[in-house]
Scaffold this active site. Structure first.
Site, mmCIF file in Angstrom:
data_model
loop_
_atom_site.group_PDB
_atom_site.id
_atom_site.type_symbol
_atom_site.label_atom_id
_atom_site.label_comp_id
_atom_site.label_asym_id
_atom_site.label_seq_id
_atom_site.Cartn_x
_atom_site.Cartn_y
_atom_site.Cartn_z
ATOM 1 N N ILE A 64 0.835 -1.204 0.000
ATOM 2 C CA ILE A 64 0.000 0.000 0.000
ATOM 3 C C ILE A 64 0.867 1.251 0.000
ATOM 4 C CG2 ILE A 64 -1.979 -1.083 1.092
ATOM 5 C CD1 ILE A 64 -1.050 0.265 3.747
ATOM 6 N N ALA B 172 -5.024 -3.348 5.896
ATOM 7 C CA ALA B 172 -3.575 -3.559 5.908
ATOM 8 C C ALA B 172 -2.903 -2.714 6.985
ATOM 9 C CB ALA B 172 -2.989 -3.221 4.539
ATOM 10 N N SER C 49 -8.432 0.301 15.807
ATOM 11 C CA SER C 49 -8.131 -0.571 16.945
ATOM 12 C C SER C 49 -8.572 0.082 18.244
ATOM 13 C CB SER C 49 -6.631 -0.853 17.016
ATOM 14 O OG SER C 49 -6.297 -1.523 18.215
ATOM 15 N N TYR D 180 1.843 1.375 18.063
ATOM 16 C CA TYR D 180 0.749 0.817 17.268
ATOM 17 C C TYR D 180 -0.539 1.595 17.512
ATOM 18 C CZ TYR D 180 -3.081 -2.244 15.949
ATOM 19 O OH TYR D 180 -4.243 -2.729 15.417
ATOM 20 N N LYS E 180 -2.664 4.060 14.815
ATOM 21 C CA LYS E 180 -4.069 3.901 14.442
ATOM 22 C C LYS E 180 -4.853 5.187 14.698
ATOM 23 C CE LYS E 180 -4.547 -0.262 12.778
ATOM 24 N NZ LYS E 180 -5.077 -0.503 11.421
ATOM 25 N N ARG F 57 2.899 -9.273 32.922
ATOM 26 C CA ARG F 57 3.587 -8.476 31.903
ATOM 27 C C ARG F 57 3.438 -7.007 32.264
ATOM 28 N NH1 ARG F 57 1.176 -10.823 26.321
ATOM 29 N NH2 ARG F 57 -0.680 -9.975 27.334
ATOM 30 N N GLY G 202 2.581 -3.333 32.437
ATOM 31 C CA GLY G 202 1.578 -2.485 31.794
ATOM 32 C C GLY G 202 0.257 -3.149 31.508
#
Length: 324
Positions: A52, A74, A117, A141, A145, A284, A286
């Protein structure tokens, strides 16, 4: 009158392709196969292999296939890994979205469904995440978004008085699981379902990261939604845009209730018939106790519903993985 699905050879995108076809909206796929699989694209659906980020190729695809709308799936979708690869994440998700928007403008395509998201919210301290909650993404990420949503919003404002104003909506969701077609399954090395499946197939014991959270059974509670339900909502959004019907700028595709990691593990043992007691590892960093979204707006406008039980989610994903 076709719809282009970017990332249509991936796990979620391939299900969106099938949902579009079922809705009578002919799909076209563009995918660079960095994480997708050409075999996931149904026979007879036009497939263009490429990135893209290649503006000329995207515009050529839009024109050659008489595309009237785009479902932009994508992207680089690994939130945890994005912390180590922020530049790559921004290139794929921010620059990729900008290029898609630019190609659409040049080709005269004015309808867009953006696969966003729930990571745009970060780790909110509320029982249910609603669309108007402040956006505080906690990873590159999630940030990418959110910037993608801003780009789309700003392009819609810029084209509002033109002959072809951009009409759009963004769909936000958390953990997508299961399979709606036994030939398509989740191949991500970072998602819970495929991680557990691979452990079980290898005769190993799955792990829970922390069991001392402030939840009924001590393990994280999250939104888990079936991929076929997610895909169907994308197709309804496309249909509404094609028909000129009103849509909200963004919708949460949430489960309303959520499931704990232990509930998922119990379902894994129950459905697969492989008895195991998960190992308990450290938390984990966070990880919040609970993140669950409401889906009320999407239920109102997009026929959204979480139609699958946890056992059905596990069974469909397990059967597809075993057939691979």
């Amino acid at each position: 009158m076709s719809w282009l699905v970017t990332g249509g050879a991936g796990y979620i995108g391939a299900h969106v392709v099938r949902a579009l076809a079922d809705a009578g909206l002919p799909p076209v796929v563009i995918d660079d196969l960095s994480s997708g699989h050409e075999g996931f694209v149904p026979e007879g659906v036009p497939f263009v292999r490429g990135s893209i980020l290649d503006r000329a190729l995207v515009e050529q695809t839009l024109r050659e296939h008489a595309v009237t709308g785009v479902i932009h799936v994508a992207g680089y979708k690994y939130a945890g890994v994005s912390v180590q690869r922020p530049l790559h994440t921004y290139e794929q998700n921010v620059e990729g979205t900008r290029v898609v928007l630019a190609a659409m403008a040049d080709a005269g395509v004015d309808k867009l469904v953006f696969s966003s998201s729930a990571a745009v919210y970060g780790t909110p301290d509320v029982p249910l995440v609603t669309e108007d909650l402040p956006k505080r993404p906690a990873s590159p990420y999630g940030e990418s978004k959110l910037i993608g949503e801003w780009l789309i919003r700003d392009q819609a404002v810029a084209t509002a008085d033109s002959a072809q104003p951009l009409r759009h909506t963004s769909l936000r969701y958390f953990n997508v699981v299961g399979s709606g077609d036994s030939s398509v399954y989740d191949t991500s090395p970072h998602n819970l379902f495929p991680i557990v499946f691979e452990k079980l197939l290898a005769g190993e014991t799955p792990r829970i990261n922390g069991d001392d959270y402030d939840t009924p059974d001590g393990t994280n509670v999250r939104d888990y939604v079936h991929v076929a339900d997610i895909a169907a909502a994308h197709a309804v959004a496309a249909r509404r845009l094609a028909a000129g019907e009103p849509v909200e700028p963004a919708y949460n595709l949430g489960s309303q209730n959520g499931l704990s990691v232990r509930e998922i593990m119990d379902a894994m043992a129950r459905v697969t018939g492989i008895g195991f007691t998960p190992e308990i590892g450290p938390r984990r960093a966070g990880d919040p106790d609970r993140i669950v979204a409401t889906g009320e707006l999407a239920a109102r406008d997009l026929e959204w519903a979480n139609r699958h039980t946890v056992d059905e989610m596990v069974r469909s994903g397990w059967e597809a993985r075993r057939r691979a």
